[in-house]
Write a protein that holds these residues in place. Sequence first.
Motif, short mmCIF file in Angstrom:
data_model
loop_
_atom_site.label_atom_id
_atom_site.label_comp_id
_atom_site.label_asym_id
_atom_site.label_seq_id
_atom_site.Cartn_x
_atom_site.Cartn_y
_atom_site.Cartn_z
N GLN A 98 0.80 -1.22 0.00
CA GLN A 98 0.00 0.00 0.00
C GLN A 98 0.84 1.27 0.00
OE1 GLN A 98 -2.62 -0.76 3.34
NE2 GLN A 98 -4.19 -1.61 2.00
N ASP A 99 2.00 1.24 0.65
CA ASP A 99 2.83 2.45 0.75
C ASP A 99 4.29 2.07 0.60
OD1 ASP A 99 4.10 4.81 1.34
OD2 ASP A 99 3.17 5.08 3.31
N GLN A 100 4.85 2.34 -0.57
CA GLN A 100 6.25 1.97 -0.84
C GLN A 100 7.22 2.60 0.17
OE1 GLN A 100 7.91 -0.01 -2.99
NE2 GLN A 100 6.10 -0.80 -4.01
N ALA A 101 6.87 3.77 0.71
CA ALA A 101 7.75 4.45 1.66
C ALA A 101 8.01 3.59 2.90
CB ALA A 101 7.16 5.80 2.05
N GLU A 102 7.06 2.73 3.25
CA GLU A 102 7.25 1.86 4.42
C GLU A 102 8.42 0.90 4.24
OE1 GLU A 102 2.73 1.64 6.27
OE2 GLU A 102 3.50 -0.09 5.15
#
Length: 125
Positions: free
Chosen positions: A107-111
Motif C-alpha cells: 500500500q505504501d512503498q515508503a514503508e
Amino acid sequence: MTKIPTELKYTNDNEWLKIKNDSGIIGITDYAQESLGDITFVELPSPGNSIAKGDAFGVVESVKAASDLYMPVSGEILEVNAELENSPEILNKDPYESGWLLKIKIQDQAETESLLSATDYETII
C-alpha cells in the motif's frame, strides 16, 4: 550457517520481504525457522484482507513454541501459500523459496525504507 539473501528486506521480528514493483512476497527468515525448530502448524489470513505494517497476520507453531507473524509493510493479501497448511515443514527446508507465506499488494512503498538490509539484519541476529 544462517542464510540471509542480500536482495531481500528484513524486520526485527525475523520476517523477510521480497519487493517486486508494487507487490511483495513475505516469509520468515532462515534464522527464525532454525530458532523455532520443527514447524508443525502455520495459520495465515485469507486473501483480500488488508493488514497494517506491524500488525500480526498469522502464527507459526513448532515443537518448541508458537510465534506470531508480523507484517513488514501495510498491504492487501493477494495469495497465501496453501501448501503450508498440509506441509508446514516446508518452512524448515526452504524458508526463502517454496516456504513463502504471503503475496501482497504493497500500500505504501515508503514503508519499505524502514526495513533492514541483509547486512543490518545480520548484525541484530
